[in-house]
Design a protein around this motif. Sequence first.
Motif, PDB file in Angstrom:
ATOM      1  N   SER A 109      -6.938  14.476   5.089  1.00  0.00           N
ATOM      2  CA  SER A 109      -7.037  15.649   5.967  1.00  0.00           C
ATOM      3  C   SER A 109      -7.501  16.878   5.182  1.00  0.00           C
ATOM      4  O   SER A 109      -8.445  17.575   5.600  1.00  0.00           O
ATOM      5  CB  SER A 109      -5.670  15.924   6.607  1.00  0.00           C
ATOM      6  OG  SER A 109      -5.706  17.111   7.381  1.00  0.00           O
ATOM      7  N   ILE A 110      -6.868  17.152   4.050  1.00  0.00           N
ATOM      8  CA  ILE A 110      -7.240  18.313   3.245  1.00  0.00           C
ATOM      9  C   ILE A 110      -8.670  18.187   2.750  1.00  0.00           C
ATOM     10  O   ILE A 110      -9.444  19.157   2.764  1.00  0.00           O
ATOM     11  CB  ILE A 110      -6.257  18.484   2.068  1.00  0.00           C
ATOM     12  CG1 ILE A 110      -4.880  18.906   2.594  1.00  0.00           C
ATOM     13  CG2 ILE A 110      -6.781  19.510   1.055  1.00  0.00           C
ATOM     14  CD1 ILE A 110      -3.792  18.955   1.540  1.00  0.00           C
TER      15      ILE A 110
ATOM     16  N   ILE B 223      -3.184  14.352  10.224  1.00  0.00           N
ATOM     17  CA  ILE B 223      -2.497  13.681   9.120  1.00  0.00           C
ATOM     18  C   ILE B 223      -1.958  12.325   9.564  1.00  0.00           C
ATOM     19  O   ILE B 223      -2.161  11.309   8.895  1.00  0.00           O
ATOM     20  CB  ILE B 223      -1.339  14.551   8.594  1.00  0.00           C
ATOM     21  CG1 ILE B 223      -1.870  15.849   7.980  1.00  0.00           C
ATOM     22  CG2 ILE B 223      -0.498  13.790   7.570  1.00  0.00           C
ATOM     23  CD1 ILE B 223      -0.784  16.853   7.635  1.00  0.00           C
ATOM     24  N   VAL B 224      -1.304  12.320  10.706  1.00  0.00           N
ATOM     25  CA  VAL B 224      -0.583  11.128  11.155  1.00  0.00           C
ATOM     26  C   VAL B 224      -1.531   9.988  11.527  1.00  0.00           C
ATOM     27  O   VAL B 224      -1.219   8.811  11.301  1.00  0.00           O
ATOM     28  CB  VAL B 224       0.338  11.488  12.342  1.00  0.00           C
ATOM     29  CG1 VAL B 224       0.880  10.236  13.021  1.00  0.00           C
ATOM     30  CG2 VAL B 224       1.484  12.371  11.858  1.00  0.00           C
ATOM     31  N   LYS B 225      -2.710  10.309  12.077  1.00  0.00           N
ATOM     32  CA  LYS B 225      -3.608   9.243  12.523  1.00  0.00           C
ATOM     33  C   LYS B 225      -4.076   8.371  11.359  1.00  0.00           C
ATOM     34  O   LYS B 225      -4.441   7.208  11.557  1.00  0.00           O
ATOM     35  CB  LYS B 225      -4.803   9.828  13.274  1.00  0.00           C
ATOM     36  CG  LYS B 225      -5.793  10.581  12.407  1.00  0.00           C
ATOM     37  CD  LYS B 225      -6.945  11.138  13.226  1.00  0.00           C
ATOM     38  CE  LYS B 225      -7.954  11.871  12.355  1.00  0.00           C
ATOM     39  NZ  LYS B 225      -9.072  12.451  13.130  1.00  0.00           N
ATOM     40  N   VAL B 226      -4.075   8.930  10.155  1.00  0.00           N
ATOM     41  CA  VAL B 226      -4.376   8.144   8.956  1.00  0.00           C
ATOM     42  C   VAL B 226      -3.092   7.738   8.252  1.00  0.00           C
ATOM     43  O   VAL B 226      -2.925   6.591   7.836  1.00  0.00           O
ATOM     44  CB  VAL B 226      -5.266   8.943   7.977  1.00  0.00           C
ATOM     45  CG1 VAL B 226      -5.422   8.194   6.650  1.00  0.00           C
ATOM     46  CG2 VAL B 226      -6.627   9.196   8.589  1.00  0.00           C
ATOM     47  N   GLY B 227      -2.150   8.669   8.134  1.00  0.00           N
ATOM     48  CA  GLY B 227      -0.960   8.442   7.332  1.00  0.00           C
ATOM     49  C   GLY B 227       0.023   7.463   7.932  1.00  0.00           C
ATOM     50  O   GLY B 227       0.617   6.657   7.199  1.00  0.00           O
ATOM     51  N   LEU B 228       0.222   7.507   9.252  1.00  0.00           N
ATOM     52  CA  LEU B 228       1.207   6.614   9.855  1.00  0.00           C
ATOM     53  C   LEU B 228       0.789   5.145   9.758  1.00  0.00           C
ATOM     54  O   LEU B 228       1.614   4.293   9.373  1.00  0.00           O
ATOM     55  CB  LEU B 228       1.478   7.010  11.304  1.00  0.00           C
ATOM     56  CG  LEU B 228       2.635   6.272  11.975  1.00  0.00           C
ATOM     57  CD1 LEU B 228       3.932   6.483  11.200  1.00  0.00           C
ATOM     58  CD2 LEU B 228       2.804   6.747  13.426  1.00  0.00           C
ATOM     59  N   PRO B 229      -0.469   4.793  10.093  1.00  0.00           N
ATOM     60  CA  PRO B 229      -0.877   3.393   9.868  1.00  0.00           C
ATOM     61  C   PRO B 229      -0.759   2.974   8.402  1.00  0.00           C
ATOM     62  O   PRO B 229      -0.371   1.836   8.103  1.00  0.00           O
ATOM     63  CB  PRO B 229      -2.333   3.377  10.336  1.00  0.00           C
ATOM     64  CG  PRO B 229      -2.435   4.488  11.316  1.00  0.00           C
ATOM     65  CD  PRO B 229      -1.521   5.553  10.783  1.00  0.00           C
ATOM     66  N   ALA B 230      -1.086   3.897   7.475  1.00  0.00           N
ATOM     67  CA  ALA B 230      -0.950   3.567   6.057  1.00  0.00           C
ATOM     68  C   ALA B 230       0.512   3.344   5.697  1.00  0.00           C
ATOM     69  O   ALA B 230       0.848   2.435   4.923  1.00  0.00           O
ATOM     70  CB  ALA B 230      -1.549   4.689   5.206  1.00  0.00           C
TER      71      ALA B 230
END
Length: 465
Positions: A82-83, A252-259
Motif C-alpha cells: 500500500s505504501i 491494506i487488508v485486500k492484500v494483507g488479509l489473504p497473505a
Amino acid sequence: MEINSKSGSRLESFLENPSKALWTLAIPIMFGMGIHTLYNIVDMMFIGRLGGNAIAGVAFNMPVFFLMLGLTMGLGSGVTASIARFIGENNKRNADNSAEHALAMAAVIALIFTSAGLLFGDKILAVLGAEGEILNLAWDYLYIIIIGLPFMIFSGFFRSILAGEGDMKFPMMVAGFGTILNIILDPIFIFDLDNYGGIGFGMGVKGAAMATVLCQLIIFIIFIYMLFVKEHAYITFRLKDFSPSKEILWDIVKVGLPASMSMIIMAAGQGVFNKILIHYSSQTVAAYQVAGRLDMLIFLPIFAIAGGMTTLVGMFYGANKIDALNHIVKYGISSAFMITMISSAFVYFFAETFSSWFTQDQEIIHVSVGFLRLLCLVYPLVAIGITSGRVMQGLGKGIPVLVITTVRVLGVSAPLALYFSFVLDKPVEWNWYAMMISTGIAFIIAVSWVRLEMNKINQLQEVPV
C-alpha cells in the motif's frame, strides 16, 4: 550508527536502473536475514545440547509461533504494498495514513494474541501432539515468548512500513544488532557456564526464550526512538491527528488479509506435519525442525529478492511505469531461480555435515538429511512460486497467494501425507514426497496466474485513452 534522516521518495532513483534497485533493496534484506538465519542455526545448536526432547519441544512451538506472527507478517505485506503504491502515485498523505493504520492494527493484534496465548497456549500445544516432558518444555518456551510478543509485532510493522518506502538498510542494521545480541545472550541464559565462573542463569529452553524477548524489546525501543524522536523515515507519523479511513484500511487488508490467511494455513500445515511425524518418533519431529533451520540457507536469497520485488512492483505499478514493471518481474523471478539452483546444490551435498552441527543423534541426522536432499530438488520451483506471489501482492492482489497456499497445503500436501502415513503405512520419506508433489502443483498455478495478470496489464497499456 549514522543514518540519513527524513529521506525523500526513492522512486526516481529506482526507475533509473530497476535491476540495480532490486539489489539495493534485496542485499540489505539478505544480510539481515542472513544474520537471523545464523542466529536460528546457533540457537538450535545451543538447544540441541539440552537433548532431543528440547529440540522437539521448541519444534512444537513453531506452528503456534508461525500462527501468531502470520497475521502480523501478512498484514505487513499489505502495508508495504500500500505504501509503495501511494509513493508511486506521489500521494504522501495517504502513504503516511497507511503507516498510521498499520500501527493501530499492531496494537489490536498484540492485545488479542498475547491474551489468547497466555490463556490457551498450553492447551494448543497439547492439541498439536506435545505431551509429557516435551509439552512441559514447549510451554516453558512459549510462555515467555508470548510476553514479548507485542514488541515483535510492532517491530514487524515498523519494518513493513520502511520497506514500503524502499528503506531496507536501517531495518537490516537494527535486526542485525538484535540478532548478534541474541546470539551473545543465548548461552548466558540457557547454560550455567560453570567453566566461565558460573555467569550463566542455567534456564534451559526458558533461557532461549528470555534472550529472544529481551532483544526484541531493545529492537522495539530503537525503532521508537528513530522513527518518532529522530523522524528518520520519509513516512511521517502524526498519531494524534490520525483519522481512520475505510479506503486505506481496505487497501491494506485486500492484500494483507489473504497473505495472513496464507501464513495461518501454513502454520496449520506445519502443525499437521508435526502431528504426523510424532507418530514415527520424537526424533523425527526434531529432525524436521533441524532441516527447517537449514533450508533457511536456501530461502534466504528467495525472500530477500521477493521482499524487494514487492516494493518495486508496487511503486512502478502505482507510477504506471509498465516497462520498468515488466523488466523487474522477469529479472527478479529469473534471478531467484538461478540463485536457488546454486544454494540447493550446496545444501544437497553438505546436508549431513550441516545436520550434525545440531545433534549427534543418528536418527535425527538421517531423517534431516533425507528431507533436505529430496526437497532441494524442488526448491528452485519454490523460488519462482514465492517471487510470483510477491509480484501479485505488489500489484495489490492478495487472493492469488491465498488460493495457491490453500491448494498446496490443505489441498495436496497435508492430505497426501496423512494418506501415506496412516492409510498406506509408508515410511517417513513419503511425507517429503507429498511436499514435493504439492510444490510442483503450486508452481504451475503461480506461474500461470502471474502471466495472466501481466498480460492484462500490458494489454490495457496498449489501449489508447
